[in-house]
Design an enzyme around this catalytic site. Structure first.
Site, PDB file in Angstrom:
ATOM      1  N   GLY A 159     -33.430  -9.285 -84.676  1.00 14.50           N
ATOM      2  CA  GLY A 159     -32.238  -9.339 -83.826  1.00 14.50           C
ATOM      3  C   GLY A 159     -31.426  -8.065 -84.038  1.00 14.50           C
ATOM      4  O   GLY A 159     -31.895  -7.115 -84.673  1.00 14.50           O
TER       5      GLY A 159
ATOM      6  N   LEU B  98     -28.781  -7.380 -85.910  1.00 18.46           N
ATOM      7  CA  LEU B  98     -28.505  -7.048 -87.302  1.00 18.46           C
ATOM      8  C   LEU B  98     -29.783  -6.678 -88.061  1.00 18.46           C
ATOM      9  O   LEU B  98     -29.812  -5.697 -88.822  1.00 18.46           O
ATOM     10  CB  LEU B  98     -27.801  -8.243 -87.975  1.00 18.46           C
ATOM     11  CG  LEU B  98     -27.431  -8.068 -89.437  1.00 18.46           C
ATOM     12  CD1 LEU B  98     -26.542  -6.854 -89.647  1.00 18.46           C
ATOM     13  CD2 LEU B  98     -26.750  -9.333 -89.954  1.00 18.46           C
ATOM     14  N   GLY B  99     -30.851  -7.453 -87.844  1.00 21.26           N
ATOM     15  CA  GLY B  99     -32.124  -7.174 -88.521  1.00 21.26           C
ATOM     16  C   GLY B  99     -32.646  -5.784 -88.170  1.00 21.26           C
ATOM     17  O   GLY B  99     -33.089  -5.027 -89.039  1.00 21.26           O
TER      18      GLY B  99
ATOM     19  N   LYS C 183     -15.685 -15.486 -93.335  1.00 21.39           N
ATOM     20  CA  LYS C 183     -16.457 -15.038 -92.166  1.00 21.39           C
ATOM     21  C   LYS C 183     -16.577 -16.188 -91.163  1.00 21.39           C
ATOM     22  O   LYS C 183     -16.530 -15.975 -89.947  1.00 21.39           O
ATOM     23  CB  LYS C 183     -17.833 -14.552 -92.615  1.00 21.39           C
ATOM     24  CG  LYS C 183     -18.785 -14.152 -91.480  1.00 21.39           C
ATOM     25  CD  LYS C 183     -18.421 -12.818 -90.859  1.00 21.39           C
ATOM     26  CE  LYS C 183     -19.223 -12.457 -89.629  1.00 21.39           C
ATOM     27  NZ  LYS C 183     -20.619 -12.178 -89.825  1.00 21.39           N
TER      28      LYS C 183
ATOM     29  N   ASN D   4     -15.944 -16.315 -87.138  1.00 22.90           N
ATOM     30  CA  ASN D   4     -16.954 -16.712 -86.159  1.00 22.90           C
ATOM     31  C   ASN D   4     -16.543 -17.931 -85.331  1.00 22.90           C
ATOM     32  O   ASN D   4     -16.803 -17.961 -84.125  1.00 22.90           O
ATOM     33  CB  ASN D   4     -18.295 -16.995 -86.850  1.00 22.90           C
ATOM     34  CG  ASN D   4     -18.983 -15.728 -87.352  1.00 22.90           C
ATOM     35  OD1 ASN D   4     -19.445 -15.663 -88.469  1.00 22.90           O
ATOM     36  ND2 ASN D   4     -19.043 -14.695 -86.524  1.00 22.90           N
TER      37      ASN D   4
ATOM     38  N   SER E 250     -19.811 -10.398 -78.991  1.00 15.79           N
ATOM     39  CA  SER E 250     -20.119 -11.262 -80.137  1.00 15.79           C
ATOM     40  C   SER E 250     -21.572 -11.732 -80.028  1.00 15.79           C
ATOM     41  O   SER E 250     -22.151 -11.769 -78.938  1.00 15.79           O
ATOM     42  CB  SER E 250     -19.185 -12.468 -80.168  1.00 15.79           C
ATOM     43  OG  SER E 250     -19.548 -13.395 -79.170  1.00 15.79           O
TER      44      SER E 250
ATOM     45  N   GLU F  14     -25.484 -20.279 -81.818  1.00 11.97           N
ATOM     46  CA  GLU F  14     -25.328 -20.778 -83.196  1.00 11.97           C
ATOM     47  C   GLU F  14     -24.157 -21.762 -83.298  1.00 11.97           C
ATOM     48  O   GLU F  14     -23.627 -21.973 -84.383  1.00 11.97           O
ATOM     49  CB  GLU F  14     -25.113 -19.603 -84.145  1.00 11.97           C
ATOM     50  CG  GLU F  14     -26.321 -18.692 -84.259  1.00 11.97           C
ATOM     51  CD  GLU F  14     -26.159 -17.604 -85.309  1.00 11.97           C
ATOM     52  OE1 GLU F  14     -27.043 -17.463 -86.169  1.00 11.97           O
ATOM     53  OE2 GLU F  14     -25.153 -16.880 -85.257  1.00 11.97           O
TER      54      GLU F  14
HETATM   55  O1  PAF Z   1     -21.237 -12.952 -84.732  1.00 12.53           O
HETATM   56  C1  PAF Z   1     -20.691 -11.855 -84.486  1.00 12.53           C
HETATM   57  O2  PAF Z   1     -20.705 -11.360 -83.382  1.00 12.53           O
HETATM   58  C2  PAF Z   1     -20.041 -11.094 -85.627  1.00 12.53           C
HETATM   59  O3  PAF Z   1     -20.113 -11.904 -86.774  1.00 12.53           O
HETATM   60  C3  PAF Z   1     -18.616 -10.641 -85.403  1.00 12.53           C
HETATM   61  C4  PAF Z   1     -18.023 -10.154 -86.731  1.00 12.53           C
HETATM   62  C5  PAF Z   1     -17.746 -11.730 -84.823  1.00 12.53           C
HETATM   63  C6  PAF Z   1     -18.544  -9.405 -84.539  1.00 12.53           C
HETATM   64  O4  PAF Z   1     -18.915  -9.605 -83.221  1.00 12.53           O
END
Ligand code: PAF
Length: 317
Positions: A9, A11-12, A187, A191, A256, A269
């Site tokens: 994805g 991030l990966g 976090k 989210n 996001s 998610e």
């Molecule tokens: O899920 C996300 O998109 C991220 O965790 C964040 C920090 C809200 C940035 O878009």
């Protein structure tokens, strides 16, 4: 250190590409053969925060093929954690570590069930990244990465520092915290506030604070989650409104991850985020009306997707 990043994805891909660029022995793991082949052929294209475009020739392998990695970074969506956990035993070298950098609650429990809690590390990524197409990632927002050993983990401070160094060498601002559970919940506040509202309204993070009714709901959802964290014995110090504002500013241009999922027609998610807040709050007798509504709205949005007209003209009868 042989490193695997599980999940191509946004991030990966960003993580694997930056590790590769620093000469780390890294492999990106996918579960879809066709996509694996495509990514292996094309490499991973990264649009950096500074506006450069670079292609990193990251090796991509099928997760099911197994391996012997010293560190596996789990970067799959929360709803894929069970499947990823099932693959882990065949990916680990003796004494290997597993680091989850996923959003949401419940991931650590699922990974611990598969490989034991002693080798687990938890990571929280505050940077924003989008994936406009397979293998192309836009680093759209700065933010630190925080890692630590969650309860039950037996990873020593020296090994934790080694992992942090790997991230730092690759250009990630990586901090270590003893109370990583607190960071995970901080976090989560971000989210549960930002993700569903940006996904429902289809706006980048930076726009959210400028829409008062949406902002009110975002802060209310995060405030409910903060109350649950405190009831669970975690000493959160952040103020939800301030924290959400900071993240929206730092990731202003970012879509996001939940909005990206909605736009791509993927599941979201929501169950691991707002849904977990609702479920866990019940055991404490805490009310979570905003998180409940946001969960049901996202579930409805996902369910309605196949019936949605593709353009306004489809609505004309
Ligand atoms: O899920 C996300 O998109 C991220 O965790 C964040 C920090 C809200 C940035 O878009």
């Amino acid at each position: 250190m042989k490193i695997a990043v599980l999940g191509p994805g946004a991030l990966g891909c960003l993580l694997a590409a930056s590790l590769k660029e620093q000469g780390e022995e890294v492999v990106l793991l996918d579960y879809r053969p066709q996509r694996r082949e495509l990514l292996q052929r094309r490499g991973i294209t990264v649009h950096t925060l500074a506006g450069e475009v670079r292609v990193a020739p990251v090796p991509v392998a099928l997760a099911a093929a197994g391996g012997a990695f010293d560190l596996v970074v789990v970067a799959v969506k929360a709803y894929q954690t069970e499947a990823a956990a099932g693959l882990l035993p065949r990916l680990l070298a003796p004494g290997a570590l597993v680091l989850t950098v996923q959003n949401g609650l419940g991931n650590l429990e699922a990974l611990a069930a598969a490989v034991g809690p002693e080798r687990l590390l938890a990571g929280v990524v505050f940077a924003g990244a989008t994936r406009p197409e397979e293998g192309r990632v836009v680093h759209a927002g700065a933010g630190p990465t925080v890692i630590g050993a969650p309860p039950g983990s037996q990873v020593t401070p020296a090994r934790l520092a080694q992992v942090a160094q790997v991230f730092r060498r690759a250009g990630w601002e990586c901090r270590i915290r003893d109370d990583i559970e607190v960071v995970l919940w901080e976090k989560l506040l971000v989210n549960v506030g930002i993700n569903p509202l940006t996904a429902l309204l289809r706006v980048p993070n930076g726009v959210l604070p400028a829409i008062p009714p949406a902002w009110e709901l975002a802060v209310a959802a995060a405030t409910e989650a903060a109350a649950l964290a405190r009831a669970s014995g975690l000493a959160l110090t952040v103020d939800p409104d301030t924290r959400l504002r900071e993240v929206c500013a730092a990731t202003a241009a970012n879509l996001s991850s939940m909005l990206q999922d909605v736009l791509a027609g993927r599941p979201t998610e929501i169950a691991a985020l707002n849904g977990q807040v609702v479920a866990r709050a019940k055991t404490h007798g805490l009310p979570t009306p905003v998180n409940y509504c946001l969960t049901r709205l996202l579930e409805a949005l996902e369910a309605a997707a196949p019936s949605r007209p593709s353009a306004e003209k489809d609505l004309v009868v």
